[in-house]
Design a protein around this motif. Structure first.
Motif, PDB file in Angstrom:
ATOM      1  N   LYS A   1       1.578   1.973  -1.559  1.00  0.00           N
ATOM      2  CA  LYS A   1       0.525   2.060  -2.576  1.00  0.00           C
ATOM      3  C   LYS A   1       0.240   0.724  -3.264  1.00  0.00           C
ATOM      4  O   LYS A   1      -0.795   0.568  -3.896  1.00  0.00           O
ATOM      5  CB  LYS A   1       0.892   3.100  -3.636  1.00  0.00           C
ATOM      6  CG  LYS A   1       0.913   4.512  -3.123  1.00  0.00           C
ATOM      7  CD  LYS A   1       1.352   5.475  -4.209  1.00  0.00           C
ATOM      8  CE  LYS A   1       1.494   6.885  -3.689  1.00  0.00           C
ATOM      9  NZ  LYS A   1       1.975   7.804  -4.740  1.00  0.00           N
TER      10      LYS A   1
ATOM     11  N   MET B   1       6.717   5.322   0.986  1.00  0.00           N
ATOM     12  CA  MET B   1       5.330   5.718   0.735  1.00  0.00           C
ATOM     13  C   MET B   1       4.834   5.136  -0.591  1.00  0.00           C
ATOM     14  O   MET B   1       3.679   4.709  -0.682  1.00  0.00           O
ATOM     15  CB  MET B   1       5.211   7.243   0.760  1.00  0.00           C
ATOM     16  CG  MET B   1       5.479   7.813   2.142  1.00  0.00           C
ATOM     17  SD  MET B   1       5.493   9.622   2.189  1.00  0.00           S
ATOM     18  CE  MET B   1       3.748   9.954   2.168  1.00  0.00           C
ATOM     19  N   ASP B   2       5.678   5.092  -1.589  1.00  0.00           N
ATOM     20  CA  ASP B   2       5.305   4.490  -2.871  1.00  0.00           C
ATOM     21  C   ASP B   2       5.051   2.989  -2.711  1.00  0.00           C
ATOM     22  O   ASP B   2       4.140   2.441  -3.332  1.00  0.00           O
ATOM     23  CB  ASP B   2       6.395   4.721  -3.919  1.00  0.00           C
ATOM     24  CG  ASP B   2       6.488   6.178  -4.360  1.00  0.00           C
ATOM     25  OD1 ASP B   2       5.542   6.953  -4.112  1.00  0.00           O
ATOM     26  OD2 ASP B   2       7.540   6.535  -4.944  1.00  0.00           O
TER      27      ASP B   2
ATOM     28  N   SER C   1      -3.237   3.082   3.712  1.00  0.00           N
ATOM     29  CA  SER C   1      -2.808   4.476   3.679  1.00  0.00           C
ATOM     30  C   SER C   1      -1.886   4.754   4.868  1.00  0.00           C
ATOM     31  O   SER C   1      -1.690   3.900   5.727  1.00  0.00           O
ATOM     32  CB  SER C   1      -4.013   5.423   3.694  1.00  0.00           C
ATOM     33  OG  SER C   1      -4.752   5.269   4.883  1.00  0.00           O
TER      34      SER C   1
END
Length: 104
Positions: free
Chosen positions: A69, A65-66, A75
């Motif tokens: 970014k 998830m990081d 997203s």
């Protein structure tokens, strides 16, 4: 087999974005396309992970998830983690009893 999970991204991604995600920590991901779960007409990127490096599933998911970014306007509207069978580690103590002959 490592920590298995899937991220669904909000849109398709370019080859440059795929490279950026790999550099940011998605080396163990298999990249493909799928449709958005809430709207089958929208094509999105799908990242299937089998992470052998992270010490826990939570850390593997957080790392992925990081990494997402690093790509602007990207997203994660979907995360899937397959069920894992519970291993029964209960050990019962006992002794083997020899059967006694039955007189007929």
């Amino acid at each position: 087999m490592g920590h298995i999970f899937t991220l669904i991204l909000n849109r398709e991604i370019t080859e440059d974005e795929t490279a950026a995600l790999r550099e940011a920590g998605c080396q163990s991901a298999t990249f493909s396309t799928d449709s958005l779960p809430t709207n089958a007409e929208v094509t999105v990127a799908k990242l299937d992970f089998d992470d052998e490096q992270s010490p826990s599933l939570a850390e593997a998911i957080q790392s992925a998830m990081d990494a997402v970014k690093v790509v602007p306007d990207l997203s994660i509207p979907g995360l899937t983690v397959p069920a894992v069978a519970k291993v029964d580690t209960t050990v019962l103590a006992g002794e083997i009893v020899e059967p006694e002959p039955v007189n007929a």
